[in-house]
Design a protein around this motif. Structure first.
Motif, PDB file in Angstrom:
ATOM      1  N   PRO A   1     -10.946  13.055 -14.205  1.00  0.00           N
ATOM      2  CA  PRO A   1     -11.160  12.506 -12.847  1.00  0.00           C
ATOM      3  C   PRO A   1     -10.439  11.176 -12.623  1.00  0.00           C
ATOM      4  CG  PRO A   1     -13.225  13.329 -13.752  1.00  0.00           C
ATOM      5  CD  PRO A   1     -12.239  13.367 -14.878  1.00  0.00           C
ATOM      6  N   LEU A   2     -10.211  10.408 -13.688  1.00  0.00           N
ATOM      7  CA  LEU A   2      -9.554   9.115 -13.523  1.00  0.00           C
ATOM      8  C   LEU A   2      -8.124   9.260 -13.019  1.00  0.00           C
ATOM      9  CD1 LEU A   2      -9.864   6.055 -13.886  1.00  0.00           C
ATOM     10  CD2 LEU A   2      -9.020   6.330 -16.229  1.00  0.00           C
ATOM     11  N   ASP A   3      -7.497  10.402 -13.316  1.00  0.00           N
ATOM     12  CA  ASP A   3      -6.105  10.591 -12.878  1.00  0.00           C
ATOM     13  C   ASP A   3      -5.990  10.734 -11.363  1.00  0.00           C
ATOM     14  OD1 ASP A   3      -5.151  10.409 -15.438  1.00  0.00           O
ATOM     15  OD2 ASP A   3      -5.301  12.564 -15.811  1.00  0.00           O
ATOM     16  N   ILE A   4      -7.098  11.124 -10.715  1.00  0.00           N
ATOM     17  CA  ILE A   4      -7.050  11.253  -9.251  1.00  0.00           C
ATOM     18  C   ILE A   4      -6.893   9.879  -8.595  1.00  0.00           C
ATOM     19  CG2 ILE A   4      -8.334  12.008  -7.212  1.00  0.00           C
ATOM     20  CD1 ILE A   4      -9.649  14.115  -8.869  1.00  0.00           C
ATOM     21  N   VAL A   5      -7.523   8.870  -9.205  1.00  0.00           N
ATOM     22  CA  VAL A   5      -7.479   7.531  -8.623  1.00  0.00           C
ATOM     23  C   VAL A   5      -6.044   7.028  -8.534  1.00  0.00           C
ATOM     24  CG1 VAL A   5      -8.251   5.150  -8.887  1.00  0.00           C
ATOM     25  CG2 VAL A   5      -9.789   7.040  -9.459  1.00  0.00           C
ATOM     26  N   GLN A   6      -5.284   7.249  -9.573  1.00  0.00           N
ATOM     27  CA  GLN A   6      -3.884   6.806  -9.552  1.00  0.00           C
ATOM     28  C   GLN A   6      -3.101   7.499  -8.435  1.00  0.00           C
ATOM     29  OE1 GLN A   6      -1.710   7.694 -13.104  1.00  0.00           O
ATOM     30  NE2 GLN A   6       0.095   6.499 -12.492  1.00  0.00           N
ATOM     31  N   ALA A   7      -3.305   8.808  -8.265  1.00  0.00           N
ATOM     32  CA  ALA A   7      -2.603   9.539  -7.209  1.00  0.00           C
ATOM     33  C   ALA A   7      -3.044   9.074  -5.831  1.00  0.00           C
ATOM     34  CB  ALA A   7      -2.853  11.034  -7.372  1.00  0.00           C
ATOM     35  N   GLN A   8      -4.366   8.809  -5.692  1.00  0.00           N
ATOM     36  CA  GLN A   8      -4.850   8.334  -4.394  1.00  0.00           C
ATOM     37  C   GLN A   8      -4.295   6.940  -4.065  1.00  0.00           C
ATOM     38  OE1 GLN A   8      -9.069   8.646  -5.041  1.00  0.00           O
ATOM     39  NE2 GLN A   8      -9.178  10.719  -4.140  1.00  0.00           N
ATOM     40  N   ALA A   9      -4.230   6.066  -5.068  1.00  0.00           N
ATOM     41  CA  ALA A   9      -3.665   4.733  -4.833  1.00  0.00           C
ATOM     42  C   ALA A   9      -2.198   4.828  -4.416  1.00  0.00           C
ATOM     43  CB  ALA A   9      -3.806   3.886  -6.100  1.00  0.00           C
ATOM     44  N   GLU A  10      -1.456   5.730  -5.061  1.00  0.00           N
ATOM     45  CA  GLU A  10      -0.057   5.900  -4.678  1.00  0.00           C
ATOM     46  C   GLU A  10       0.062   6.447  -3.256  1.00  0.00           C
ATOM     47  OE1 GLU A  10       4.036   5.735  -4.952  1.00  0.00           O
ATOM     48  OE2 GLU A  10       2.474   4.855  -6.238  1.00  0.00           O
ATOM     49  N   ALA A  11      -0.813   7.372  -2.864  1.00  0.00           N
ATOM     50  CA  ALA A  11      -0.783   7.916  -1.506  1.00  0.00           C
ATOM     51  C   ALA A  11      -1.076   6.824  -0.478  1.00  0.00           C
ATOM     52  CB  ALA A  11      -1.787   9.057  -1.372  1.00  0.00           C
ATOM     53  N   ALA A  12      -2.002   5.941  -0.777  1.00  0.00           N
ATOM     54  CA  ALA A  12      -2.309   4.843   0.145  1.00  0.00           C
ATOM     55  C   ALA A  12      -1.121   3.892   0.282  1.00  0.00           C
ATOM     56  CB  ALA A  12      -3.551   4.091  -0.345  1.00  0.00           C
ATOM     57  N   THR A  13      -0.468   3.622  -0.840  1.00  0.00           N
ATOM     58  CA  THR A  13       0.706   2.741  -0.786  1.00  0.00           C
ATOM     59  C   THR A  13       1.802   3.352   0.067  1.00  0.00           C
ATOM     60  OG1 THR A  13       0.213   1.851  -2.976  1.00  0.00           O
ATOM     61  CG2 THR A  13       2.459   1.601  -2.180  1.00  0.00           C
ATOM     62  N   ARG A  14       1.975   4.663  -0.044  1.00  0.00           N
ATOM     63  CA  ARG A  14       3.041   5.301   0.726  1.00  0.00           C
ATOM     64  C   ARG A  14       2.698   5.372   2.217  1.00  0.00           C
ATOM     65  NH1 ARG A  14       5.157  10.002  -3.478  1.00  0.00           N
ATOM     66  NH2 ARG A  14       5.561   8.542  -5.204  1.00  0.00           N
ATOM     67  N   ARG A  15       1.417   5.446   2.537  1.00  0.00           N
ATOM     68  CA  ARG A  15       1.053   5.371   3.958  1.00  0.00           C
ATOM     69  C   ARG A  15       1.365   3.987   4.521  1.00  0.00           C
ATOM     70  NH1 ARG A  15      -3.049   9.066   2.396  1.00  0.00           N
ATOM     71  NH2 ARG A  15      -4.438   7.371   1.741  1.00  0.00           N
ATOM     72  N   GLN A  16       1.173   2.961   3.700  1.00  0.00           N
ATOM     73  CA  GLN A  16       1.561   1.613   4.129  1.00  0.00           C
ATOM     74  C   GLN A  16       3.081   1.531   4.340  1.00  0.00           C
ATOM     75  OE1 GLN A  16       0.116  -1.149   1.230  1.00  0.00           O
ATOM     76  NE2 GLN A  16      -2.047  -0.717   1.632  1.00  0.00           N
ATOM     77  N   ASN A  17       3.824   2.124   3.413  1.00  0.00           N
ATOM     78  CA  ASN A  17       5.280   2.128   3.568  1.00  0.00           C
ATOM     79  C   ASN A  17       5.707   2.895   4.817  1.00  0.00           C
ATOM     80  OD1 ASN A  17       5.489   0.706   1.157  1.00  0.00           O
ATOM     81  ND2 ASN A  17       5.758   2.566  -0.080  1.00  0.00           N
ATOM     82  N   LEU A  18       4.980   3.983   5.129  1.00  0.00           N
ATOM     83  CA  LEU A  18       5.285   4.751   6.333  1.00  0.00           C
ATOM     84  C   LEU A  18       5.045   3.914   7.587  1.00  0.00           C
ATOM     85  CD1 LEU A  18       6.009   7.335   7.833  1.00  0.00           C
ATOM     86  CD2 LEU A  18       3.621   8.082   7.573  1.00  0.00           C
ATOM     87  N   ALA A  19       3.937   3.169   7.615  1.00  0.00           N
ATOM     88  CA  ALA A  19       3.654   2.315   8.770  1.00  0.00           C
ATOM     89  C   ALA A  19       4.725   1.239   8.934  1.00  0.00           C
ATOM     90  CB  ALA A  19       2.271   1.677   8.622  1.00  0.00           C
ATOM     91  N   ALA A  20       5.158   0.642   7.814  1.00  0.00           N
ATOM     92  CA  ALA A  20       6.204  -0.383   7.887  1.00  0.00           C
ATOM     93  C   ALA A  20       7.524   0.224   8.370  1.00  0.00           C
ATOM     94  CB  ALA A  20       6.392  -1.035   6.521  1.00  0.00           C
ATOM     95  N   ALA A  21       7.842   1.440   7.907  1.00  0.00           N
ATOM     96  CA  ALA A  21       9.083   2.091   8.345  1.00  0.00           C
ATOM     97  C   ALA A  21       9.034   2.421   9.839  1.00  0.00           C
ATOM     98  CB  ALA A  21       9.317   3.361   7.530  1.00  0.00           C
TER      99      ALA A  21
END
Length: 563
Positions: free
Chosen positions: A272-292
């Motif tokens: 289950p801990l591996d999901i957290v890393q993927a979710q954190a990366e998805a959140a970061t990419r949504r931030q990058n999408l908003a900036a773009a």
């Protein structure tokens, strides 16, 4: 001090009218500013709507109206800029302003008409026996006409005057009463040395015509620079919107990884801990999408600023969708030809040459002004006399009037036309300052200015050659960047496919998959940036052959000798 009622009423009406005009002007300015604010706010809401998938307009704000989507090619953007850009519109007015200056100087060489109408009455004192009476009254009416004109060649000028007078007198010795006197006089003045080839008026006209050419070059430079800005802004928008697509695909990949990891956790093949890393990366990419997306909105506004004639333009409220995509157009190969083209026709070079021409005009003027003044003056006149003539008894001065011969103004004109009483004059005037004059110092100063202008032109030519060569090198460098970035993106895609395959069979972890996704995103952005920079470097290479960076062609900075 007392004021009448009408004066007070007029003053009050004037004050009310002035106040009303001022209030009307302020109201118009306020309305225009309100319109600008509303349009800018509408544009802001459009951008805000693009950033938020479920937009909620602010309370009290007007609804978001996108005005539709406008598909735009690069050629269409250039055409819109030529038609509506405000900087280009302002630059096109400058030559018209100089035209009025030229017209004002040309008016110096137009004829000037003059007329004089007057009445004079005098009573003479009885100073001697020939006074014509104890109390002699003379009433003179004058009506004169004339024309004068400087000639726009060889520095000459002419005047033609037609004098007319009517005299009523009580003088006992008068031969006519009333008497009419007419005089036609023509004069021409021609400089033979100083002012013959050039004078102050012709010098000002020639410099003004050169200023007109310079203003045209400045307008051309503004057009070239603005069109270059439009092309660069277009490619920036293409890059920004493509970067949004890359960020969106990266976000989708991150979300899919989260879903896959959740499925693996459910079947027990992933912690289950591996999901957290993927979710954190998805959140970061949504931030990058908003900036773009925000960057894309800014790029769109930058392009619109060059294409609209005001905030009431329909394009200001529309979303722009670029149609043309950056491609690998052939890089320039004839660098020598490009440099020669720039040296022959670039706006700042043309302006520098016009400055040199203006210095040459001033050199000729001041050299001419330092010469002796030798002027030829010619004058020719005719006279006529008419009126009621007196017949006197013979023998004594002032004899008794024994009869009259009726006459009038037409008799004077008849005498004038027969040219029985001509006058003429021909003279030559020479003047020369013994200890030098101011024009000699100004001539020496203008010689120094001309040498400076020649040196500046040579320095400018070296600068232009270096600028065009550097622009060509930048094109070649960006082309190699595109080739390298394309290869890197293809390799990053292969690496991601490999890491994804390995992850599916349990041979790698989330970390390496996420890292491969980041590398692919960065490689795609790098390729897009390299493509946009390549297209912009081509634009800059073309602009470097036409105008300096920043637009404008400079002004006519040669010293003028006219007053």
């Amino acid at each position: 001090m007392k004021f009448s009622t009408s004066t007070i009423v007029a003053a009050a009406l004037c004050a009310v009218t002035t106040n009303a005009s001022a209030q009307s002007g302020r109201a118009a300015d306020a309305a225009r500013q309100d319109a600008v604010v509303r349009q800018a706010l509408s544009t802001y809401n459009i951008g805000l709507a693009a950033l938020d998938p479920d937009p909620t307009p602010w309370a009290g704000q007007p609804g978001v109206d996108t005005g539709g989507i406008r598909e735009l090619t690069l050629d269409s953007a250039v055409a819109l800029a030529l038609e509506k850009n405000l900087d280009i519109a302002v630059s096109r007015l400058e030559p018209q302003s100089v035209d009025y200056t030229v017209a004002g100087i040309r008016n110096i060489f137009r004829p000037t008409l003059s007329s004089t109408f007057g009445q004079r009455d005098t009573v003479q004192l009885p100073t001697n026996q020939l006074n014509g009476g104890v109390r002699v009254s003379n009433g003179t009416s004058t009506y004169n006409f004339g024309v004068a004109q400087p000639v726009n060649f060889y520095g000459g000028s002419y005047t033609v005057n037609f004098f007319n007078s009517r005299l009523d007198t009580s003088n006992t010795f008068a031969n006519f009463n009333p008497s009419y006197t007419v005089t036609l006089n023509a004069a021409y003045s021609q400089p033979l040395i100083r002012g013959f080839k050039i004078d102050n008026n012709r010098q000002q006209l020639q410099v003004a015509l050169l200023s007109r050419d310079v203003s045209e070059e400045s307008s051309r430079a503004t057009v070239f620079q603005t069109l270059a800005n439009v092309r660069n802004a277009y490619w920036d928008l293409v890059f920004a919107q493509s970067a949004v697509d890359v960020a969106r695909r990266a976000t989708e990949l991150a979300d899919k990884l989260v879903e896959d990891n959740q499925a693996r956790v459910e079947v027990g093949t992933l912690a289950p801990l591996d999901i957290v890393q993927a979710q954190a990366e998805a959140a970061t990419r949504r931030q990058n999408l908003a900036a773009a997306e925000a960057t894309a909105q800014t790029a769109e506004l930058t392009l619109k600023r060059f294409l609209v004639s005001g905030t009431d333009d329909p394009l200001w409220r529309q979303a722009i969708r670029p149609v043309d995509l950056p491609s690998l157009a052939p890089a320039p190969t004839d660098i020598e030809g490009a440099i020669r083209t720039a040296l022959a026709a670039r706006t700042d070079v043309t302006t520098a040459r016009k400055n040199l021409d203006a210095n040459d005009v001033n050199l000729r003027f001041f050299k001419n002004q330092s010469m002796p003044a030798l002027d030829l003056n010619a004058n020719y006149g005719l006279q006529g006399l008419g009126g009621t003539a007196f017949l006197r008894a013979p023998g004594n001065l002032g004899g008794a009037v024994i009869g009259t011969i009726p006459g009038g103004y037409s008799d004077a004109l008849d005498v004038l036309s027969r040219r029985n009483y001509p006058t003429w004059n021909l003279s030559v005037t020479l003047s020369y300052p013994l200890l030098g004059n101011q024009a000699e110092a100004q001539y020496a100063r203008t010689q120094v200015q001309r040498m400076q202008a020649v040196t500046r032109l040579r320095a400018l030519e070296v600068q232009i050659a270096a600028e065009v060569a550097n622009a060509a090198l930048t094109v070649q460098s960006n082309l190699k960047r595109v080739e390298a970035a394309t290869a890197a993106r293809e390799l990053a895609l292969k690496r991601l496919d490999a890491e994804q395959s390995r992850f599916e069979v349990g041979l790698t972890t989330n970390f390496f998959v996420v890292q491969a996704q980041r590398d692919l995103r960065d490689a795609a952005n790098t390729e897009l940036r390299a493509l946009a920079d390549y297209r912009k470097s081509l634009v800059n290479f073309e602009r470097a052959q036409q105008s300096p960076a920043g637009g404008g062609g400079g002004g006519l900075n040669a010293a003028t000798g006219g007053s």
